[in-house]
Design a protein around this motif. Sequence first.
Motif, PDB file in Angstrom:
ATOM      1  N   ALA A  79      81.468  10.293  66.428  1.00 33.35           N
ATOM      2  CA  ALA A  79      82.282  11.162  67.284  1.00 33.35           C
ATOM      3  C   ALA A  79      81.439  12.285  67.886  1.00 33.35           C
ATOM      4  CB  ALA A  79      83.447  11.745  66.487  1.00 33.35           C
ATOM      5  N   VAL A  80      80.565  12.876  67.096  1.00 35.06           N
ATOM      6  CA  VAL A  80      79.690  13.926  67.607  1.00 35.06           C
ATOM      7  C   VAL A  80      78.745  13.337  68.655  1.00 35.06           C
ATOM      8  CG1 VAL A  80      77.866  15.573  67.026  1.00 35.06           C
ATOM      9  CG2 VAL A  80      79.835  15.327  65.535  1.00 35.06           C
ATOM     10  N   GLY A  81      78.227  12.155  68.365  1.00 40.30           N
ATOM     11  CA  GLY A  81      77.362  11.488  69.336  1.00 40.30           C
ATOM     12  C   GLY A  81      78.083  11.189  70.634  1.00 40.30           C
ATOM     13  N   ALA A  82      79.339  10.783  70.531  1.00 47.24           N
ATOM     14  CA  ALA A  82      80.115  10.493  71.740  1.00 47.24           C
ATOM     15  C   ALA A  82      80.331  11.761  72.562  1.00 47.24           C
ATOM     16  CB  ALA A  82      81.458   9.872  71.354  1.00 47.24           C
ATOM     17  N   GLN A  83      80.582  12.876  71.888  1.00 48.42           N
ATOM     18  CA  GLN A  83      80.743  14.138  72.624  1.00 48.42           C
ATOM     19  C   GLN A  83      79.440  14.565  73.280  1.00 48.42           C
ATOM     20  OE1 GLN A  83      82.410  16.970  69.886  1.00 48.42           O
ATOM     21  NE2 GLN A  83      84.505  16.291  70.307  1.00 48.42           N
ATOM     22  N   LEU A  84      78.341  14.384  72.588  1.00 43.36           N
ATOM     23  CA  LEU A  84      77.039  14.703  73.184  1.00 43.36           C
ATOM     24  C   LEU A  84      76.761  13.805  74.390  1.00 43.36           C
ATOM     25  CD1 LEU A  84      74.841  15.233  70.003  1.00 43.36           C
ATOM     26  CD2 LEU A  84      75.423  16.959  71.715  1.00 43.36           C
ATOM     27  N   ALA A  85      77.088  12.523  74.266  1.00 43.79           N
ATOM     28  CA  ALA A  85      76.869  11.593  75.372  1.00 43.79           C
ATOM     29  C   ALA A  85      77.763  11.921  76.564  1.00 43.79           C
ATOM     30  CB  ALA A  85      77.124  10.159  74.904  1.00 43.79           C
ATOM     31  N   GLU A  86      78.947  12.421  76.295  1.00 41.72           N
ATOM     32  CA  GLU A  86      79.879  12.774  77.368  1.00 41.72           C
ATOM     33  C   GLU A  86      79.455  14.054  78.089  1.00 41.72           C
ATOM     34  OE1 GLU A  86      84.368  14.522  77.519  1.00 41.72           O
ATOM     35  OE2 GLU A  86      84.028  12.793  76.205  1.00 41.72           O
ATOM     36  N   ARG A  87      79.092  15.059  77.322  1.00 42.64           N
ATOM     37  CA  ARG A  87      78.773  16.361  77.916  1.00 42.64           C
ATOM     38  C   ARG A  87      77.319  16.495  78.342  1.00 42.64           C
ATOM     39  NH1 ARG A  87      81.801  20.167  73.497  1.00 42.64           N
ATOM     40  NH2 ARG A  87      83.897  19.328  73.818  1.00 42.64           N
ATOM     41  N   GLY A  88      76.449  15.716  77.749  1.00 38.15           N
ATOM     42  CA  GLY A  88      75.015  15.847  77.988  1.00 38.15           C
ATOM     43  C   GLY A  88      74.557  15.709  79.427  1.00 38.15           C
ATOM     44  N   PRO A  89      75.068  14.738  80.178  1.00 35.32           N
ATOM     45  CA  PRO A  89      74.595  14.609  81.557  1.00 35.32           C
ATOM     46  C   PRO A  89      74.866  15.849  82.413  1.00 35.32           C
ATOM     47  CG  PRO A  89      75.641  12.579  80.856  1.00 35.32           C
ATOM     48  CD  PRO A  89      75.872  13.582  79.769  1.00 35.32           C
ATOM     49  N   ALA A  90      75.889  16.616  82.081  1.00 36.68           N
ATOM     50  CA  ALA A  90      76.132  17.860  82.819  1.00 36.68           C
ATOM     51  C   ALA A  90      75.080  18.909  82.463  1.00 36.68           C
ATOM     52  CB  ALA A  90      77.531  18.395  82.509  1.00 36.68           C
ATOM     53  N   TRP A  91      74.598  18.858  81.235  1.00 37.36           N
ATOM     54  CA  TRP A  91      73.593  19.820  80.800  1.00 37.36           C
ATOM     55  C   TRP A  91      72.198  19.439  81.277  1.00 37.36           C
ATOM     56  CZ3 TRP A  91      75.653  19.229  75.178  1.00 37.36           C
ATOM     57  CH2 TRP A  91      76.899  19.866  75.076  1.00 37.36           C
ATOM     58  N   LEU A  92      71.899  18.143  81.214  1.00 37.69           N
ATOM     59  CA  LEU A  92      70.583  17.639  81.610  1.00 37.69           C
ATOM     60  C   LEU A  92      70.761  16.404  82.497  1.00 37.69           C
ATOM     61  CD1 LEU A  92      68.829  17.844  78.115  1.00 37.69           C
ATOM     62  CD2 LEU A  92      68.443  19.367  80.047  1.00 37.69           C
ATOM     63  N   PRO A  93      71.038  16.604  83.788  1.00 36.99           N
ATOM     64  CA  PRO A  93      71.329  15.473  84.668  1.00 36.99           C
ATOM     65  C   PRO A  93      70.194  14.459  84.774  1.00 36.99           C
ATOM     66  CG  PRO A  93      71.828  17.559  85.746  1.00 36.99           C
ATOM     67  CD  PRO A  93      71.158  17.883  84.467  1.00 36.99           C
ATOM     68  N   SER A  94      68.969  14.896  84.626  1.00 38.98           N
ATOM     69  CA  SER A  94      67.833  13.975  84.775  1.00 38.98           C
ATOM     70  C   SER A  94      67.657  13.057  83.566  1.00 38.98           C
ATOM     71  CB  SER A  94      66.547  14.775  84.996  1.00 38.98           C
ATOM     72  OG  SER A  94      66.276  15.579  83.857  1.00 38.98           O
ATOM     73  N   GLU A  95      68.373  13.320  82.486  1.00 38.07           N
ATOM     74  CA  GLU A  95      68.234  12.531  81.260  1.00 38.07           C
ATOM     75  C   GLU A  95      69.436  11.614  81.022  1.00 38.07           C
ATOM     76  OE1 GLU A  95      65.566  12.313  79.604  1.00 38.07           O
ATOM     77  OE2 GLU A  95      64.470  14.000  80.464  1.00 38.07           O
ATOM     78  N   GLY A  96      70.070  11.173  82.086  1.00 37.38           N
ATOM     79  CA  GLY A  96      71.233  10.296  81.987  1.00 37.38           C
ATOM     80  C   GLY A  96      71.019   9.048  81.141  1.00 37.38           C
ATOM     81  N   PRO A  97      69.875   8.355  81.273  1.00 45.56           N
ATOM     82  CA  PRO A  97      69.672   7.146  80.453  1.00 45.56           C
ATOM     83  C   PRO A  97      69.681   7.418  78.945  1.00 45.56           C
ATOM     84  CG  PRO A  97      68.144   7.154  82.296  1.00 45.56           C
ATOM     85  CD  PRO A  97      68.841   8.490  82.301  1.00 45.56           C
ATOM     86  N   ALA A  98      69.187   8.558  78.522  1.00 44.62           N
ATOM     87  CA  ALA A  98      69.209   8.879  77.090  1.00 44.62           C
ATOM     88  C   ALA A  98      70.643   9.017  76.601  1.00 44.62           C
ATOM     89  CB  ALA A  98      68.426  10.161  76.819  1.00 44.62           C
ATOM     90  N   PHE A  99      71.502   9.618  77.413  1.00 40.97           N
ATOM     91  CA  PHE A  99      72.901   9.781  77.020  1.00 40.97           C
ATOM     92  C   PHE A  99      73.653   8.460  77.095  1.00 40.97           C
ATOM     93  CE2 PHE A  99      71.615  14.057  78.427  1.00 40.97           C
ATOM     94  CZ  PHE A  99      71.822  14.730  77.234  1.00 40.97           C
ATOM     95  N   ASP A 100      73.298   7.619  78.070  1.00 39.06           N
ATOM     96  CA  ASP A 100      73.890   6.277  78.135  1.00 39.06           C
ATOM     97  C   ASP A 100      73.503   5.455  76.912  1.00 39.06           C
ATOM     98  OD1 ASP A 100      75.050   6.886  80.567  1.00 39.06           O
ATOM     99  OD2 ASP A 100      73.472   5.941  81.758  1.00 39.06           O
ATOM    100  N   ASN A 101      72.255   5.587  76.496  1.00 42.37           N
ATOM    101  CA  ASN A 101      71.779   4.881  75.310  1.00 42.37           C
ATOM    102  C   ASN A 101      72.551   5.343  74.066  1.00 42.37           C
ATOM    103  OD1 ASN A 101      70.174   3.231  73.693  1.00 42.37           O
ATOM    104  ND2 ASN A 101      68.603   4.794  73.448  1.00 42.37           N
ATOM    105  N   LEU A 102      72.790   6.643  73.965  1.00 39.86           N
ATOM    106  CA  LEU A 102      73.557   7.177  72.840  1.00 39.86           C
ATOM    107  C   LEU A 102      74.991   6.649  72.861  1.00 39.86           C
ATOM    108  CD1 LEU A 102      73.853   9.007  70.383  1.00 39.86           C
ATOM    109  CD2 LEU A 102      74.275  10.923  71.949  1.00 39.86           C
ATOM    110  N   ARG A 103      75.578   6.582  74.029  1.00 43.23           N
ATOM    111  CA  ARG A 103      76.957   6.063  74.149  1.00 43.23           C
ATOM    112  C   ARG A 103      77.009   4.602  73.701  1.00 43.23           C
ATOM    113  NH1 ARG A 103      77.478   7.166  79.018  1.00 43.23           N
ATOM    114  NH2 ARG A 103      78.403   9.208  78.745  1.00 43.23           N
ATOM    115  N   GLN A 104      76.061   3.810  74.166  1.00 43.44           N
ATOM    116  CA  GLN A 104      76.035   2.390  73.799  1.00 43.44           C
ATOM    117  C   GLN A 104      75.778   2.211  72.300  1.00 43.44           C
ATOM    118  OE1 GLN A 104      73.099   0.104  75.884  1.00 43.44           O
ATOM    119  NE2 GLN A 104      73.680  -1.810  74.904  1.00 43.44           N
ATOM    120  N   ALA A 105      74.855   2.986  71.751  1.00 43.70           N
ATOM    121  CA  ALA A 105      74.578   2.905  70.315  1.00 43.70           C
ATOM    122  C   ALA A 105      75.808   3.312  69.509  1.00 43.70           C
ATOM    123  CB  ALA A 105      73.380   3.784  69.958  1.00 43.70           C
ATOM    124  N   GLY A 106      76.564   4.277  70.000  1.00 37.40           N
ATOM    125  CA  GLY A 106      77.787   4.687  69.328  1.00 37.40           C
ATOM    126  C   GLY A 106      78.832   3.583  69.311  1.00 37.40           C
TER     127      GLY A 106
END
Length: 178
Positions: free
Chosen positions: A46-73
């Motif tokens: 759940a924490v990972g999902a929240q990070l993956a959801e909010r992260g692209p707004a914080w670091l737009p250039s790191e979208g693939p890392a957050f997508d990877n976290l969402r998929q791993a979750g």
Amino acid sequence: MLIAAWVLLAVLLLWGLGAYNRLMRLRNGIALAWQQLEPALTELRAVGAQLAERGPAWLPSEGPAFDNLRQAGEELAAAVQAVAARPHSADAAARLAVAHALHAAALQRVRGLLALGVGDEHDADRQALLARLKQAEPPRDFARQLFNQRVQAFNLALDELPTRLLAGLFGFHDAGSF
């Protein structure tokens, strides 16, 4: 002679019942340990999902890392459901171990990225999620250790020579650790 045969048969029957009850008690112990591990893994996801959801707004250039976290979750959630159905299944535990390792690696990558971006308007949200993540890890570690100890106790009982002879008849197989 006939009495000795009946006594031997009764002893073997009682031994078989005792072995069965012991294996059932140990297998149920695995299920009880899973009941502690499942919420801890669910919280991390759940924490990972929240990070993956909010992260692209914080670091737009790191979208693939957050997508990877969402998929791993999502993979972790599927593996948790598989183990929940059969906590003593070696295949489900192996799948969970792989999914958890991928999720942990993705979380570590995102954690490192978020630690670099400090001092902006999202800092309080980011720090709160990172603190929640840090708080979720010790219960998971404790529950994981307990689960693995219960699995080891079950597998050791299966490997004992007299019990090993009857385990197959009772349908018991080695459990998988996580």
